[in-house]
Structures are given as structure tokens and as C-alpha cells.
Design a protein around this motif. Structure first.
Motif, short mmCIF file in Angstrom:
data_model
loop_
_atom_site.label_atom_id
_atom_site.label_comp_id
_atom_site.label_asym_id
_atom_site.label_seq_id
_atom_site.Cartn_x
_atom_site.Cartn_y
_atom_site.Cartn_z
N ALA A 234 0.84 -1.20 0.00
CA ALA A 234 0.00 0.00 0.00
C ALA A 234 0.88 1.25 0.00
N GLN A 235 1.97 1.20 0.75
CA GLN A 235 2.86 2.37 0.81
C GLN A 235 3.49 2.64 -0.56
N ALA A 236 3.90 1.58 -1.24
CA ALA A 236 4.51 1.75 -2.57
C ALA A 236 3.49 2.32 -3.55
N ALA A 237 2.25 1.81 -3.49
CA ALA A 237 1.21 2.32 -4.39
C ALA A 237 0.95 3.80 -4.12
N ASN A 238 0.88 4.18 -2.84
CA ASN A 238 0.65 5.59 -2.49
C ASN A 238 1.81 6.49 -2.92
N TRP A 239 3.00 5.96 -2.75
CA TRP A 239 4.20 6.72 -3.15
C TRP A 239 4.14 7.00 -4.66
N LEU A 240 3.78 5.96 -5.44
CA LEU A 240 3.72 6.12 -6.90
C LEU A 240 2.58 7.07 -7.29
N LEU A 241 1.48 6.98 -6.57
CA LEU A 241 0.35 7.88 -6.83
C LEU A 241 0.81 9.33 -6.71
N ARG A 242 1.57 9.61 -5.65
CA ARG A 242 2.06 10.99 -5.44
C ARG A 242 3.01 11.40 -6.56
N GLU A 243 3.91 10.49 -6.93
CA GLU A 243 4.90 10.84 -7.96
C GLU A 243 4.23 11.07 -9.32
N LEU A 244 3.29 10.19 -9.67
CA LEU A 244 2.61 10.34 -10.97
C LEU A 244 1.80 11.63 -10.99
N SER A 245 1.20 11.97 -9.83
CA SER A 245 0.44 13.22 -9.76
C SER A 245 1.38 14.40 -9.93
N SER A 246 2.56 14.31 -9.31
CA SER A 246 3.46 15.47 -9.37
C SER A 246 4.02 15.65 -10.79
N VAL A 247 4.01 14.58 -11.58
CA VAL A 247 4.43 14.70 -12.98
C VAL A 247 3.35 15.38 -13.82
N VAL B 250 -3.83 -1.60 -8.20
CA VAL B 250 -3.19 -1.10 -9.42
C VAL B 250 -3.15 0.42 -9.32
N VAL B 251 -2.03 1.02 -9.69
CA VAL B 251 -1.97 2.48 -9.78
C VAL B 251 -2.21 2.83 -11.25
N LEU B 252 -3.25 3.62 -11.48
CA LEU B 252 -3.62 3.99 -12.85
C LEU B 252 -3.51 5.50 -12.97
N ALA B 253 -2.82 5.97 -14.00
CA ALA B 253 -2.67 7.42 -14.16
C ALA B 253 -2.88 7.79 -15.62
N GLN B 254 -3.50 8.94 -15.85
CA GLN B 254 -3.76 9.36 -17.22
C GLN B 254 -3.53 10.84 -17.40
N SER B 255 -3.15 11.20 -18.62
CA SER B 255 -3.12 12.62 -18.95
C SER B 255 -4.52 12.97 -19.42
N LEU B 256 -4.98 14.13 -19.05
CA LEU B 256 -6.28 14.58 -19.52
C LEU B 256 -6.07 15.96 -20.12
N SER B 257 -5.27 15.97 -21.19
CA SER B 257 -4.86 17.27 -21.71
C SER B 257 -5.94 17.88 -22.57
N GLY B 258 -6.86 17.03 -23.11
CA GLY B 258 -7.89 17.57 -24.01
C GLY B 258 -7.29 18.12 -25.29
N LEU B 259 -6.11 17.64 -25.64
CA LEU B 259 -5.51 18.10 -26.90
C LEU B 259 -6.28 17.51 -28.07
N GLU B 260 -5.85 17.86 -29.26
CA GLU B 260 -6.59 17.42 -30.46
C GLU B 260 -6.81 15.91 -30.42
N GLU B 261 -7.92 15.52 -30.99
CA GLU B 261 -8.33 14.12 -30.89
C GLU B 261 -7.40 13.16 -31.59
N LYS B 262 -6.74 13.67 -32.64
CA LYS B 262 -5.89 12.74 -33.39
C LYS B 262 -4.60 12.38 -32.63
N GLN B 263 -4.40 13.04 -31.54
CA GLN B 263 -3.24 12.71 -30.69
C GLN B 263 -3.26 11.22 -30.33
#
Ligand SMILES: [Zn+2]
Length: 463
Positions: A42-55, A69-82
Motif C-alpha cells: 500500500a505504501q509503494a502504491a501511495n508513493w507512486l500515486l504521489r509521484e505520478l500526480s506530481s508529474v 493497481v496504480v492507474l494514471a492518465q493525462s487529460l490534456s484535451g488536446l486534439e483528438e488525433k493525438q
């Protein structure tokens, strides 16, 4: 065009920080198959959550029946063809085994100068915390220089890889939409040598079996009954010894039935790899038996194998005990190739054993599931872009290799998500993976992160 020179410099300039962050992660003993380590997982998952958020990614922890599972996504809303790129890594590690066998503390990494190489030791140093750190560091550097990510990004970090990924199939099914992507990079694989990158396009399937043979009686005095009663170790040894012939072929009836021949073009491709040295460095092969008619690489990557992983029974104590054991047990692993399916091969093995059990004795098998072999297309624009990016960083072409290892999720990702899967990693077989003194080095961390930056650039230039 994005500014990649500055991103590469950013990685170089930030290397000490990247290493000290990675050391924080290695210091967490996230051993997935020891129940007492659940708080560390749990500590490793939380640590990664913080790091991915800070990125700059939107990260969450998703509970499963097993480890999160730690799941992270960009939500940039850039052009759809990205394009959307998915990165997979795992943050769990193997147990450390006998602590006496470690020269360095398994969860207190520090830099050790080894000639020109700055090495660090620890469980997970190579498999696979440094691997996931290469792409997180690349994403961080790209975002901080260019203000946005190179594409839409999904990161999936699993906590049960070292115990067979039991929750992953359900996770992938339930999160199909979150995981939708154009290409999935599976970053948990080997290089060809310390200076030559590789892309793995062929993976073996795998299943395990435990076989226990019991005599009609419990342990007996070997002086009284050794001449007359059944000895399960003797029966088991004969069965195991009969699996292979002296040409290295497996004698189990039906074992090769569905095996597809290695295509000539692939044999040629692998043969050409013999001009690159490196793969067997540090491993002594004498005494091994390679299946007749095949090169070492063909046997490792393209032929099915049976390995006896352990045998137990009878007297294991420090002193003598003249016993006729009541039971004998063996564990085996089966590595499968294109055409074979785990359950069918398992059934042939069980029939083979049953046919050799004498009257009065009995056998119990244990073993479930397994993974099928995977052959990935070599005709993928993402694969070509990745190969170009790797070559630009390492100054040597990326070789296309197979592996005797299995990564079951590759099949799940390609089947459920319909995405191209590209298996790239910066591990070496000399990293003492799963063994005492597992290690990694700073230069491979740096070049691994830089490799992703160059791959991002190639992908942006794809039509
Ligand atoms: Zn591992």
C-alpha cells in the motif's frame, strides 16, 4: 517540432534527483507474496500515486481482489488525433530469500562505484522499479521542458506481477475504456547486452505443475521394508528421468503435437544475432543439453521445454534417517511455444505420469491456469519508431529478440485492447534478478529514460 535536446539535457541534469527518488521506492519492501507485507504494498502504491500526480498525470489507486493497481492518465484535451500511449510496469518485488546471501542490504540502496559504473543494489532495483522509473522520468522531463506530454498518456502499475498477476485479467476487462490506447509499452524486459538495446517480439507460454506420489504406507523403516515396499522417491525419479531422451527431446506422448516449426525467416534473423556477443555472458552452459537440431537461441526462444524446479521427500535432515518415505514431490515448469496451449500440454503430462504409477501407489497433481505463448507482429509502425528511437540513443541497432520468459499480460493487452504491444526494457540477465544482490546501474537508468524521449519523438513523426 518538440525540443528534444533540452529534454535529454533535463534528464541528465536531474539524474541525481531521479536516483534518489528511485532509492525511496526501492526502500519500500513491496513483496507481493508475503501477506505481512501488505502495508508496504500500500505504501509503494501511495508513493507512486504521489509521484505520478506530481508529474502532471491524474492518478488513482484501484483496489482489486489482490493488490492495488496504480492507474494514471493525462487529460490534456488536446486534439483528438493525438495518439494514446500506455505504459505498463510493476511495483511489487520478489521475496529476498536468505538474507545471509546478500552482501548489500536489500532495502537500503546506495551508490557503489564499480570501476566506471555506479551500481546500486536492492530487491526490485532491476526488476522492475528502475524500469518503471525510466518512463516516469522521461514523461516528467518532457512535460517540464515542453509544457505538455508528447501524446495522451496512460500509466498502469501493477502490484502482483511477481505472484502471477491473478487480478490483472479482471482489472483489464473492467477498465477497458480507461486503458484504450494505440500502443502499449510493456517495460519489463531485457536488453541484448549492456550497450545494445532490444525489442522482444516472441514470448513463451508457461504453466507449473506439482506432482506428489504416495506409497500405500506412511514412512517405513528401510531395513525392514526397503527390499519389498514401494519407494515413492524411486518411482518419481524414474518418471522425471524419463521425461527427456539423450538428444534433449521431451518424450511425453503428444508433447510436440501442436508445436509450430520456427519459420525459416525467423531462424535466419536469430542466426544473425550470433554476430552480437553478450547474451550468454556470465552464464556457464557446459553440462546443459540443447535439443538436437537447434541452436541455443532457437531452443531458448522457439522450442518448448520442461524443467524440473524442485524435488522433496524423505530424509532432509542434518543426520541420517533410514527411511522409506511415504511420499515424494516434484515441481515442474513447462515453457510453451506458438501452437501449444497450457491445458492440453498439462493433460499429456498428467497422462504420462499416471501411466507410470505402480498399483497401490497414488498421485496427486496441483496446478492451475497458465499463460499461452505470444508472437507479436514485427510489422508495426510503432515497433519501427521504437527501434529508431532506441538506436538513436544507444548508437547500435535494436535487435528483435525472443525470450524464454512469459509476460501473460501481453496477450491480455493485445486481445482485450486490440492495441499494438511493444515489449522493451533495460534489464540484463546479469542484474541478479530474483536473486541475492539484485542490482542496476545509473547509466542504464539515464539512457533508459532518454530512450523513451527519443521514442516519443519518433512516434510524433509517424504519419
Ligand atoms: Zn520478476
Amino acid at each position: 517540432m518538440p525540443d528534444i535536446e533540452n529534454v535529454l539535457h533535463n534528464i541528465d541534469d536531474n539524474l541525481n534527483m531521479a536516483v534518489s527518488k528511485l532509492f525511496e521506492l526501492i526502500s519500500i519492501p513491496s513483496i507481493s507474496n508475503e501477506p505481512s507485507r501488505e502495508p508496504d504494498i500500500a505504501q509503494a502504491a501511495n508513493w507512486l500515486l504521489r509521484e505520478l500526480s506530481s508529474v502532471g498525470l491524474v492518478a488513482e489507486i484501484i483496489q482489486t481482489k489482490g493488490h492495488p493497481v496504480v492507474l494514471a492518465q493525462s487529460l490534456s484535451g488536446l486534439e483528438e488525433k493525438q495518439k494514446r500511449l500506455l505504459f505498463y510496469g510493476h511495483y511489487d518485488v520478489q521475496p529476498i530469500g536468505d538474507p545471509e546471501q546478500w552482501t548489500y542490504a536489500p532495502f537500503k540502496p546506495e551508490l557503489i562505484e564499480d570501476g566506471d559504473i555506479k551500481r546500486f543494489y536492492g530487491r526490485g532495483a532491476s526488476d522492475s522499479k528502475s524500469q518503471l522509473w525510466t518512463f516516469i522520468e522521461a514523461l516528467r522531463a518532457w512535460k517540464s521542458v515542453n509544457g505538455e506530454f508528447p501524446a495522451e498518456i496512460t500509466v498502469v502499475l501493477e502490484g502482483e506481477e511477481e505472484c502471477g498477476s491473478p487480478s490483472l485479467p479482471e482489472f483489464i476487462q473492467q477498465h477497458r475504456e480507461d486503458l484504450a490506447c494505440d500502443v502499449a509499452f510493456i517495460c519489463d524486459a531485457e536488453m541484448w547486452s549492456p550497450t545494445q538495446p532490444a525489442i522482444t517480439t516472441q514470448l513463451k507460454g508457461l504453466f507449473h505443475e506439482r506432482v506428489m506420489i504416495s506409497a500405500p504406507n506412511p514412512d517405513l523403516h528401510s531395513g525392514h521394508y526397503g527390499a519389498v515396499a514401494a519407494n515413492p522417491i524411486r518411482i518419481l525419479s524414474a518418471i522425471l528421468a524419463g521425461i527427456h531422451d539423450d538428444r534433449g527431446r521431451v518424450k511425453i506422448k503428444g508433447f510436440y503435437d501442436d508445436v509450430r516449426d520456427i519459420p525459416d525467416a525467423l531462424r535466419k534473423q536469430w542466426h544473425e544475432l550470433s554476430r552480437y556477443s553478450g547474451l550468454f555472458d556470465g552464464v556457464e552452459l557446459s553440462g546443459g543439453v540443447i535439443e538436437e537440431g537447434y541452436s541455443a537461441l532457437e531452443a531458448m526462444w522457439g522450442r518448448p521445454t520442461v524443467d524440473i524446479n524442485g524435488i522433496t521427500g524423505g530424509n532432509q535432515g542434518p543426520g541420517e534417517r533410514s527411511v522409506l518415505p511415504g511420499t515424494a514431490t516434484a515441481r515442474l515448469s513447462f515453457r510453451l511455444v506458438s501452437g501449444q496451449e497450457p491445458e492440453k500440454v498439462r493433460a499429456s503430462f498428467r497422462r504420462y505420469v499416471e501411466s507410470l504409477i505402480p498399483d497401490g501407489c497414488s498421485v496427486v497433481f496441483e496446478g492451475i491456469s497458465g499463460s499461452s505463448p505470444v508472437v507479436l507482429s514485427q510489422d508495426s509502425a510503432f515497433l519501427r519508431a521504437s527501434a529508431q528511437g532506441l538506436e538513436a540513443e544507444w548508437g547500435q541497432p535494436a535487435v528483435l529478440i525472443g525470450t524464454g520468459g512469459a509476460i501473460p499480460l501481453v496477450q491480455q493487452f493485445s486481445e482485450v485492447l486490440g492495441a499494438d504491444c511493444i515489449v522493451i526494457g533495460f534489464i540484463l540477465s546479469t542484474d541478479a534478478i530474483h536473486a541475492p544482490d539484485e542490482n542496476y546501474d545509473m547509466e542504464r537508468l539515464r539512457k533508459g529514460a532518454r530512450s523513451w524521449v527519443r521514442i516519443f519523438k519518433e512516434i510524433q513523426q509517424m504519419q
